[in-house]
Structure formats: C-alpha cells, structure tokens
Write a protein that holds these residues in place. Sequence first.
Motif, PDB file in Angstrom:
ATOM      1  N   LEU A   4       0.838  -1.200   0.000  1.00 26.53           N
ATOM      2  CA  LEU A   4       0.000   0.000   0.000  1.00 26.53           C
ATOM      3  C   LEU A   4       0.873   1.251   0.000  1.00 26.53           C
ATOM      4  O   LEU A   4       0.798   2.106   0.883  1.00 26.53           O
ATOM      5  CB  LEU A   4      -0.928  -0.029   1.213  1.00 26.53           C
ATOM      6  N   ARG A   5       1.669   1.384  -1.026  1.00 25.76           N
ATOM      7  CA  ARG A   5       2.672   2.452  -1.070  1.00 25.76           C
ATOM      8  C   ARG A   5       2.062   3.846  -1.168  1.00 25.76           C
ATOM      9  O   ARG A   5       2.617   4.812  -0.655  1.00 25.76           O
ATOM     10  CB  ARG A   5       3.637   2.203  -2.232  1.00 25.76           C
ATOM     11  N   ALA A   6       0.932   3.956  -1.867  1.00 21.53           N
ATOM     12  CA  ALA A   6       0.311   5.274  -1.999  1.00 21.53           C
ATOM     13  C   ALA A   6      -0.194   5.791  -0.655  1.00 21.53           C
ATOM     14  O   ALA A   6      -0.292   7.000  -0.449  1.00 21.53           O
ATOM     15  CB  ALA A   6      -0.834   5.229  -3.007  1.00 21.53           C
ATOM     16  N   MET A   7      -0.502   4.866   0.280  1.00 21.00           N
ATOM     17  CA  MET A   7      -0.942   5.277   1.610  1.00 21.00           C
ATOM     18  C   MET A   7       0.223   5.723   2.479  1.00 21.00           C
ATOM     19  O   MET A   7       0.018   6.222   3.589  1.00 21.00           O
ATOM     20  CB  MET A   7      -1.696   4.136   2.297  1.00 21.00           C
ATOM     21  N   MET A   8       1.431   5.515   2.003  1.00 25.24           N
ATOM     22  CA  MET A   8       2.613   5.920   2.763  1.00 25.24           C
ATOM     23  C   MET A   8       3.021   7.358   2.491  1.00 25.24           C
ATOM     24  O   MET A   8       3.798   7.938   3.237  1.00 25.24           O
ATOM     25  CB  MET A   8       3.790   4.990   2.420  1.00 25.24           C
ATOM     26  N   VAL A   9       2.484   7.929   1.396  1.00 25.53           N
ATOM     27  CA  VAL A   9       2.889   9.273   0.990  1.00 25.53           C
ATOM     28  C   VAL A   9       2.045  10.295   1.732  1.00 25.53           C
ATOM     29  O   VAL A   9       0.841  10.415   1.506  1.00 25.53           O
ATOM     30  CB  VAL A   9       2.736   9.458  -0.533  1.00 25.53           C
ATOM     31  N   ARG A  10       2.664  11.050   2.615  1.00 20.65           N
ATOM     32  CA  ARG A  10       1.944  12.037   3.413  1.00 20.65           C
ATOM     33  C   ARG A  10       1.667  13.294   2.606  1.00 20.65           C
ATOM     34  O   ARG A  10       2.370  13.607   1.643  1.00 20.65           O
ATOM     35  CB  ARG A  10       2.741  12.384   4.667  1.00 20.65           C
ATOM     36  N   THR A  11       0.627  14.000   3.024  1.00 14.63           N
ATOM     37  CA  THR A  11       0.220  15.201   2.289  1.00 14.63           C
ATOM     38  C   THR A  11       1.039  16.416   2.653  1.00 14.63           C
ATOM     39  O   THR A  11       1.014  17.413   1.935  1.00 14.63           O
ATOM     40  CB  THR A  11      -1.261  15.512   2.582  1.00 14.63           C
ATOM     41  N   ASP A  12       1.752  16.358   3.793  1.00 15.09           N
ATOM     42  CA  ASP A  12       2.585  17.481   4.236  1.00 15.09           C
ATOM     43  C   ASP A  12       1.808  18.791   4.297  1.00 15.09           C
ATOM     44  O   ASP A  12       2.265  19.843   3.847  1.00 15.09           O
ATOM     45  CB  ASP A  12       3.803  17.646   3.321  1.00 15.09           C
ATOM     46  N   GLY A  13       0.570  18.687   4.813  1.00 14.51           N
ATOM     47  CA  GLY A  13      -0.209  19.899   5.025  1.00 14.51           C
ATOM     48  C   GLY A  13      -0.901  20.446   3.800  1.00 14.51           C
ATOM     49  O   GLY A  13      -1.427  21.555   3.823  1.00 14.51           O
ATOM     50  N   ASN A  14      -0.944  19.680   2.703  1.00 10.56           N
ATOM     51  CA  ASN A  14      -1.575  20.176   1.478  1.00 10.56           C
ATOM     52  C   ASN A  14      -3.056  19.838   1.419  1.00 10.56           C
ATOM     53  O   ASN A  14      -3.608  19.618   0.354  1.00 10.56           O
ATOM     54  CB  ASN A  14      -0.873  19.598   0.243  1.00 10.56           C
ATOM     55  N   LYS A  15      -3.713  19.768   2.545  1.00 13.82           N
ATOM     56  CA  LYS A  15      -5.122  19.394   2.569  1.00 13.82           C
ATOM     57  C   LYS A  15      -6.019  20.441   1.939  1.00 13.82           C
ATOM     58  O   LYS A  15      -7.159  20.169   1.610  1.00 13.82           O
ATOM     59  CB  LYS A  15      -5.569  19.130   4.009  1.00 13.82           C
ATOM     60  N   ALA A  16      -5.492  21.634   1.798  1.00 15.01           N
ATOM     61  CA  ALA A  16      -6.309  22.701   1.215  1.00 15.01           C
ATOM     62  C   ALA A  16      -6.443  22.562  -0.293  1.00 15.01           C
ATOM     63  O   ALA A  16      -7.248  23.243  -0.909  1.00 15.01           O
ATOM     64  CB  ALA A  16      -5.704  24.057   1.558  1.00 15.01           C
ATOM     65  N   LYS A  17      -5.668  21.680  -0.894  1.00 15.88           N
ATOM     66  CA  LYS A  17      -5.744  21.499  -2.338  1.00 15.88           C
ATOM     67  C   LYS A  17      -6.910  20.570  -2.652  1.00 15.88           C
ATOM     68  O   LYS A  17      -6.821  19.359  -2.517  1.00 15.88           O
ATOM     69  CB  LYS A  17      -4.436  20.910  -2.865  1.00 15.88           C
ATOM     70  N   LEU A  18      -8.021  21.139  -3.081  1.00 13.51           N
ATOM     71  CA  LEU A  18      -9.255  20.384  -3.223  1.00 13.51           C
ATOM     72  C   LEU A  18      -9.372  19.786  -4.617  1.00 13.51           C
ATOM     73  O   LEU A  18     -10.146  20.247  -5.452  1.00 13.51           O
ATOM     74  CB  LEU A  18     -10.453  21.281  -2.912  1.00 13.51           C
ATOM     75  N   ASP A  19      -8.596  18.753  -4.868  1.00 17.66           N
ATOM     76  CA  ASP A  19      -8.734  17.991  -6.097  1.00 17.66           C
ATOM     77  C   ASP A  19      -9.527  16.734  -5.779  1.00 17.66           C
ATOM     78  O   ASP A  19      -9.251  16.040  -4.800  1.00 17.66           O
ATOM     79  CB  ASP A  19      -7.360  17.610  -6.658  1.00 17.66           C
ATOM     80  N   TYR A  20     -10.523  16.449  -6.636  1.00 16.89           N
ATOM     81  CA  TYR A  20     -11.404  15.323  -6.382  1.00 16.89           C
ATOM     82  C   TYR A  20     -11.263  14.263  -7.473  1.00 16.89           C
ATOM     83  O   TYR A  20     -10.877  14.558  -8.608  1.00 16.89           O
ATOM     84  CB  TYR A  20     -12.866  15.784  -6.326  1.00 16.89           C
ATOM     85  N   ILE A  21     -11.576  13.032  -7.090  1.00 15.02           N
ATOM     86  CA  ILE A  21     -11.620  11.951  -8.067  1.00 15.02           C
ATOM     87  C   ILE A  21     -12.931  12.071  -8.834  1.00 15.02           C
ATOM     88  O   ILE A  21     -14.004  12.108  -8.240  1.00 15.02           O
ATOM     89  CB  ILE A  21     -11.527  10.576  -7.376  1.00 15.02           C
ATOM     90  N   GLY A  22     -12.862  12.146 -10.125  1.00 12.81           N
ATOM     91  CA  GLY A  22     -14.066  12.286 -10.921  1.00 12.81           C
ATOM     92  C   GLY A  22     -13.812  13.179 -12.115  1.00 12.81           C
ATOM     93  O   GLY A  22     -12.664  13.447 -12.494  1.00 12.81           O
ATOM     94  N   GLU A  23     -14.889  13.638 -12.698  1.00 14.13           N
ATOM     95  CA  GLU A  23     -14.785  14.484 -13.875  1.00 14.13           C
ATOM     96  C   GLU A  23     -15.960  15.457 -13.883  1.00 14.13           C
ATOM     97  O   GLU A  23     -16.789  15.462 -12.976  1.00 14.13           O
ATOM     98  CB  GLU A  23     -14.787  13.636 -15.145  1.00 14.13           C
ATOM     99  N   GLU A  24     -16.034  16.269 -14.891  1.00 15.09           N
ATOM    100  CA  GLU A  24     -17.031  17.344 -14.931  1.00 15.09           C
ATOM    101  C   GLU A  24     -18.457  16.821 -14.846  1.00 15.09           C
ATOM    102  O   GLU A  24     -19.298  17.389 -14.155  1.00 15.09           O
ATOM    103  CB  GLU A  24     -16.855  18.149 -16.215  1.00 15.09           C
ATOM    104  N   ASN A  25     -18.748  15.737 -15.516  1.00 14.22           N
ATOM    105  CA  ASN A  25     -20.129  15.252 -15.599  1.00 14.22           C
ATOM    106  C   ASN A  25     -20.420  14.052 -14.703  1.00 14.22           C
ATOM    107  O   ASN A  25     -21.511  13.496 -14.760  1.00 14.22           O
ATOM    108  CB  ASN A  25     -20.457  14.892 -17.047  1.00 14.22           C
TER     109      ASN A  25
END
Length: 711
Positions: free
Chosen positions: A483-504
């Motif tokens: 689960l390597r992607a769960m090891m990467v910390r956000t380092d306080g970048n929680k304000a970056k509101l990128d979501y999984i999905g698309e316009e529609n």
Amino acid sequence: MPKMQSIDISSNRNLTGRLPEFPLISILQVLSLYGTNFSGKLPESLDNLKFLTHLDLYGCNFFGQVPSAIANLTNLVYLDLRHNYLRGSIPKSIFKLPRLEELYIGYNNFDSLKLDMFSQLKNLRGLDLSNMSLSFNAIDFPKQFPRGDANSSIPMLRWLLLQSCNISTFPEILKSQENLEYLDLSNNKISGAVPNWVWKKSLQYLSLSNNHLSSLDQFLSNQSLTSSQGSSPRPICNLSQLWYFNASYNNLSGSIPNCLGNISTLYSLDLQGNNFTGFLPNFVKAANLRILKVNENRLEGKLPRSLAKCTYLQVLDVGNNMMHDTFPFWLEKLPALKVLVLRENRFYGQIKRFKRKLFFPALDVLDIASNEFSGELSIDSLQATQLRSLKIGENKLEGKLPRSLAYCTKLEVLDLGKNMIHDKFPFWLEKLPSLKVLVLRANKFYGTIQVSVAENAFPMLRILDLASNNFSGELSVEFLQCLRAMMVRTDGNKAKLDYIGEENYQDSVTIVNKGLEMVLEKILTIFTCLDLSNNSFHGRIPEEIQNLGSLIVLNLSHNSFSGQIPPALENLKELESLDLSQNKLSGKIPPQLTSLTFLSALDLSYNNLEGSIPQSNQFNTFSNDSYRGNPRLYGPPLTRKCNEVGVPPSIPGEDVDSLVDGISDWKIVLIGYGCGMVIGLCIGYTVLNEMGNKWHDNCKRNGKRNGRRSR
C-alpha cells in the motif's frame, strides 16, 4: 515597424506578478489576460490604451478599486472584470462609455450599485452582475432595473447573468427582452411557477438551477391546460433554438414536457434533483443531444429506445429514480457515450457473457449500483477496457471476480460492495496503474490475503475497503508494504481540493465507522482509508502499519486482533478516525496516541484494555462510548475509579439507541469541528440527513454485518 494591435496571453498560469505601467500604445486594441496569475492593483496607466476595444481580465487575482481612468477608454466595446478581488465603488464614468456593448463585473466585492446607471449604456447587449452584493428582492429589483421597452434608452439585451444575486422573483425586464439568448438565474431564491413571458423563442442558453421553482409554466400551476380550442401549447415548447437547459435542484413536479425531446438544437438537458414523475420523453428529434441528466427524481418505466438514435450522446444519468428495465445493451453502439449511470433504480436481470462482443467504444464511467442485477458477474464480453470508474455494488451478483478486469488499465475506482461474490483476494489487480479506490465490502471473499511485494503493486491505491467478508489469517507485513500510496503524506496540502471524478460525474464512496454508513459525495485525491473490519483476522497488529503515514481512516474493528495496541500508531499523523473496537486487544492505551492531533473519532470499545485513559490533546474530547466494554479501564471520561476496575462489560446487542450515540460522536467530524477536516470536506450526504426509518431499517437488515454495536 508597426506596434502591436493585440496581446492575448490568456490561460497562461505561469504569468504572475503585477501589471506594468502602460506606455501610450496608440494601436493596441485587444488585451486579454484571461486566467493568468497576475495580481495587485489595476494600473492607472490603463487610460493610455486609448484605442482599446476589448479588455479581458477574467479570473486573475487583481484587487483594490477600479481606476477611474478607465473612463478614458472611449472605444471600449468589451469589458470583463469577473472573478477577481476588486472592491469599492464602480466608477460612474464606466456607465458613460459610449460604445460599450458587454459589461461583465460579477464575482467581485463591489459596493452597492444603482441599477438605473445602466440606462446610460445605450449599446449594452451583455451584462453579468453575478454574485454582486446588491439588495435584489421581489419588491425593488424590477423597479430599480430599467425596462427594456420603447420608452427606455437601454437596448435589447442578449446576455443577462444574475447568478447568486439573492433575488426572489423573475426580473420584469425579461418581459420586453425578445432578443434574449443567454439567461442565467441560477442559485437564487426564486419560487413558484416560471412566468410564461420568460420563455423567449430566441433563448439558446437557460439556467434556472438551484432555486425553489415548483412548475415550469403558469399553465400547469393554474391547472388550465385546455381552452375552447383544445389543448394549449406549453410555452416551453416554443424554444426552437435552445441548446442548453438546466433546471436542476428545484421543486419541479409533474411530467417532463415531451416537447423537450423534439428540440433539434438541444445539446444539454439537466433536470436532476427535482420531483418529476412519469416517463422519460422520447428524444426522436434531439439528434444533437450530448448530455442528459434526470437523476434524483421519481421517474418510472423503461429507458426510451429512441436514445439509441442520439449518436452524439456522451452522458446519460438516470440514477436515483424508480425505472424498471433490463440492462440497456442497445446503447452499445453509441460512439461517444462516456458516462452511463443507472444507479438506485429497479433495473434487473443478468449481466452475462453473450456470444457476440458488446462494444462501448468510449465508455469512461459505468455506475449500475443499487439495482436488482443478478447472476454471475461477467464483463468478458463488455469491451470497455478504457473504463475509469466501475460501480456495480448493492446488487445480487455472484460467482468469481472476472479476470478480465485486469485489462481495464485506466480503472481508478472499482466498487463491488454488497453483492454475493465468492472469491479470494484479487491480488491480480495489483498491476492496475491508476487504481485509487477498491471496495469489496460485504461479499463472500475469503482466505488469507496473498499479495505480491513487487515495487509496482497497487501503485496508486488510497482507499481499500475489505470489510464484512470472510478474510482470515494474520495481517501480513507484505500486504502493508503493497500500500505504497498510503505511505505518501500530504505534508499539510489538505487545502488542495482535487477530487476523483470528472465534470459530468462525481465519484463517491461510502465509509463505515462505529456501525454507521456515511457517503462521501466527493472523494478528495488525498483521502486515504483502510477498512478491514468484520472479518476473521487474528494475531498482533503489525507495527509496520505506522508506515501508512497518510491514513485518514483506519478501521480494524470486529476481528480477533490480540496483543497490545502498537505505540507506533503515533506516526499516523494524518489520522482522523481510528476504530479498533471488538477485538482482543490488551494492555494499556499507549500515551503516544495523544500526539494524533487530527484524531476526531476514536473507538476502542469491547477489548481487554486496562489502566488509566491518557489525558491530553484530542483524548480530552472523546466520550464514554470510545472506551466502554473494557472493565479494567479507568479515569475520565469514565466515572470508574482505579479501585472499581473489573466490572464485567455489557454485551453488544441490537440496541438502536447506540446508533444515536454514535451519531453524536460523529458530529465533530461531519460539521468540521476539531481536526476532522478531510472527512468534513468530503462529507455530503450523511446519516444526519436521515435519522429516521431509513437507518433503522438498514440496521435491521444488515445486523452484525455492518458492525453495529449498542450499549
């Protein structure tokens, strides 16, 4: 060498800093900084650009007041100042620009504006006052705004945008605007029926979304659909040039007008979030239809087969209705179909292997969750290897997981939860390069979790939900290392509101804690969750779990984990929810856990823990429910003293009152108090919205499988 006549550097986000002072450039006519990152105040030297006809400053970061010198731009035809941080009063001199045709000033912080000033703009064709801090209301708005009739100096508008203006009635200026092409009244407080004079034959774009409308026309509201000459045509049927119509999220009821299916120019139709009943109209003549959203209504019947003739259709969303039909394989040849959503209806039948191949050449999203599909799950015949999101949860599908999913190399979201799939852990999905969300909850998966330790295993996986299955064995270090992607910390970048999905299509996911299901309507790309609850895992919780440093939700409840709680959990600095309840954990609660300052929900109930409860930071906010069922624990918030330990724990049962207690515990997370920021940002629809029969029935239906506990 001639001087430049046009400077267009729009959409270049690499351009930053302040605008320089402008020299006298005699020929410059167009200046477009649309979407750049310039900031600061607008320079007074703008008035040097005396031949400027188009000034586009949309979406920059300018602040301060608009310089009065802009009035010297007497050749200005187009002025766009939208989406900045401009404030103060708009210079009155702007309303004297003799050639100005389009004025777009919405989404700023301007002071009050007297609307009668617009009568001076004799050539005005387009006007955007969206999100303006003006006192629009049902009484004074029609009076303040000049009427566009023969007695007024204001000409016929073609574009009028009054989005988010707090108005509560349709502006009367619309009565005389027979040439209106673009009208946006979304996100206001307009109620009742749409007046018949709103429906102009010239309308091409119309947005009425997010209001309180009850009917699309006054004929329906007055129940006077007939006349002495027979049926009266509905005014909406006169929109022969309409290509965009959005009336989503109102209180509209009745049937969807059949004439909408006869508008040959219609490109996008969005009626989601209303109370429409009856059947979908036939789209026989809507040959140009690209987007059709009618989800969240009460529509019945079958999908009209005429949709197969809409060869440009890209998005078809009929989710959350009461439609009753088999899977629409007849849509397979639509060459542009990217999003197909049938979720939460009454679609039925088997999705099985056919003798011939089924081609959905462009399908990106397939969401058929919460229906009545049955039989063995087989997508071998579905040639849609470009799928990004596949959701088929909450059906009656069985059999093994199709190995053909391994060829869907663009898959980001795979949700198979709440079916009857009987298989081992699908380790063969480990090489999917883009997989971010894998939900296998509430099926019949079994056995130990066998995974590879290859460097490329599950490279992007951030949400893994294996709850309520029959997995067993110890929680292996090799599994956690995948689960390597769960090891990467956000380092306080929680304000970056990128979501999984698309316009529609917005991907969502359901998480469970303390026995309560909560739907995250939007999934932040930084959101991480590991849910292994309601299985038969045993042994110690590996200290290596500390390496999953970006975890926000960790649920290991309702297993047979033993030994002590690893003090190394203190390294999960992003953790907001931790559930270790109903295991066989022993020893003291590690005081190191008090360093988890983002922790908003904690459940250590029904274990064999002992000693005093740590008193620091977030641990001072947790209730008695976080510790119940540990007779050797003492100290606040428990009333038990150290000399009173050893009282037998109450047995978890079916007491529904505990659900209410759980809801109270979760309020901190849901409304954003404390540090539950990521979950708070993601939460859309939660149990707090429906605390009545829906959850009571759900609890009865799912029983122990949902990990419910009570007093």
